[in-house]
Design an enzyme around this catalytic site. Structure first.
Site, PDB file in Angstrom:
ATOM      1  N   LYS A  19       0.820  -1.200   0.000  1.00  0.00           N
ATOM      2  CA  LYS A  19       0.000   0.000   0.000  1.00  0.00           C
ATOM      3  C   LYS A  19       0.858   1.256   0.000  1.00  0.00           C
ATOM      4  O   LYS A  19       1.926   1.309   0.619  1.00  0.00           O
ATOM      5  CB  LYS A  19      -0.921   0.022   1.223  1.00  0.00           C
ATOM      6  CG  LYS A  19      -1.887  -1.149   1.312  1.00  0.00           C
ATOM      7  CD  LYS A  19      -2.897  -1.175   0.191  1.00  0.00           C
ATOM      8  CE  LYS A  19      -3.906  -2.291   0.373  1.00  0.00           C
ATOM      9  NZ  LYS A  19      -4.860  -2.378  -0.743  1.00  0.00           N
ATOM     10  N   HIS A  39      -9.835  -9.667  -7.970  1.00  0.00           N
ATOM     11  CA  HIS A  39      -9.626  -9.000  -6.683  1.00  0.00           C
ATOM     12  C   HIS A  39     -10.043  -9.906  -5.525  1.00  0.00           C
ATOM     13  O   HIS A  39     -11.194 -10.330  -5.430  1.00  0.00           O
ATOM     14  CB  HIS A  39     -10.451  -7.706  -6.654  1.00  0.00           C
ATOM     15  CG  HIS A  39     -10.410  -6.969  -5.361  1.00  0.00           C
ATOM     16  ND1 HIS A  39     -11.482  -6.892  -4.505  1.00  0.00           N
ATOM     17  CD2 HIS A  39      -9.410  -6.280  -4.769  1.00  0.00           C
ATOM     18  CE1 HIS A  39     -11.158  -6.176  -3.447  1.00  0.00           C
ATOM     19  NE2 HIS A  39      -9.909  -5.788  -3.576  1.00  0.00           N
TER      20      HIS A  39
END
Length: 358
Positions: A161, A292
């Site tokens: 991230k 995903h």
């Protein structure tokens, strides 16, 4: 084969470690569709934090009456979406429809005596997967420990991230991860919609030095125009789609040149039926699909896609890792690859001891 009963129950799956923003759980809605032939198909919907009971209510109150007595077949998808239109044609309605659609595909595969992968049309024995974590709030030593675990497990690609208030923090972390994984592994970054266009331009100008394979969700997911403006100002490929919902949305982003890797979530788009439509549309436009999350089902779908990217192996948050499954699914994520040998259906048998959503 006709539907005789439909049920939906919402359960809570605590995460081993909270995700960024205080996400401490995933909620699971288990759907069962029974038939007059005695076969039962299992489906599910999934959400972090929000909406599980609403999804279960849509299934019980609105989809169940529409399904009773009907053929148990996923070809009902468009009709069922139309049936739910007064509650909207996206969001929670698609998440509810996903649970039913997955159950219907499971039923059809079971009736045919085939694994879901064979029913859909297997194109490959294995697909690549990548290590992924929701780790923006991890201290740097914890982040590096997580990434080292992925490398030790055989992953050739990892994703971390970004989107810190200070670009320098992101740069320090991405540089450290690049040093750890080396130049021969793929490194992806995921901003989770945290930037605006000027912020993304500044951040990506710095992060380009570390050769990101793609940046995921650099901007608010639905802002097509912003993605077009950013595309003109960076060379880093874009991965988008976990928060897109329809074939038309994916086509618009691809056609505007701002979706280099498509990332549909099988639950959020409404199930296997629309997921495969999105994959076919993306393939016609030469864009790979990297499903995903939800690797136990996403991995099976990846084996059937016309143009596959990578499967997301989310750290300690698969259905198995969260204790949701009663028995192994037959989907294996090993040495950076995913394979599937499920027996008839999709192989997902949910535990009878899950905690209900309060």
């Amino acid at each position: 084969m006709r539907v005789t009963e439909v049920s939906a129950r919402a359960f809570r799956l605590p995460l081993h470690r909270a995700w960024d923003g205080g996400v401490d759980r995933n909620d699971l809605v288990v759907v069962r569709v029974a038939t007059d032939e005695g076969l039962v198909g299992t489906g599910f919907s999934w959400t972090p934090l929000i909406g599980a009971r609403a999804v279960a209510a849509l299934i019980a109150d609105d989809l169940r009456p529409a399904l009773l007595g009907r053929r148990a077949d996923p070809s009902l998808w468009d009709e069922l979406r139309w049936h739910l239109r007064e509650a909207g044609t996206s969001g929670l309605t698609l998440m509810a429809l996903a649970g039913v659609d997955i159950a219907l595909w499971d039923l059809v595969a079971r009736r045919a005596g085939l694994p879901l992968v064979e029913l859909l049309g297997r194109r490959r024995e294995e697909a690549e997967c990548y290590g992924s974590g929701v780790n923006l709030d991890y201290p740097l030593p914890d982040l590096l420990e997580q990434v080292a675990g992925w490398v030790a497990a055989g992953h050739r690609a990892v994703k971390v991230k970004v989107g810190s208030p200070a670009v320098a923090r992101d740069a320090e972390r991405v540089e450290a991860v690049r040093d750890l994984v080396g130049a021969d592994r793929l490194l992806m970054v995921d901003a989770n919609q945290r930037w605006d266009v000027p912020g993304a331009v500044r951040a990506l100008a710095v992060l380009e030095e570390f050769d990101p394979y793609f940046v995921e969700e650099p901007l608010p997911a639905g802002d097509l125009g912003a993605h077009v403006r950013l595309r003109a100002r960076t060379r880093v490929p874009f991965a988008v789609g976990e928060n897109l919902r329809t074939v038309e949305e994916f086509e618009r982003f691809i056609d505007e040149g701002v979706c280099d890797v498509a990332q549909p979530n099988v639950v959020r788009v409404g199930g296997i039926t629309p997921f495969m439509r999105i994959a076919e549309s993306a393939a016609r436009r030469s864009v790979p699909v990297a499903p995903h999350l939800l690797p136990e089902l996403s991995g099976q779908l990846a084996l059937c896609l016309p143009r596959v990217g990578m499967v997301e192996d989310i750290d300690r948050a698969s259905l198995a890792a969260l204790g949701a499954l009663a028995v192994p699914s037959g989907v294996r994520l090993e040495r950076g690859r995913v394979s599937a040998d499920t027996g008839p259906g999709h192989g997902l048998v949910f535990s009878g001891g899950l905690a209900p959503v309060p």
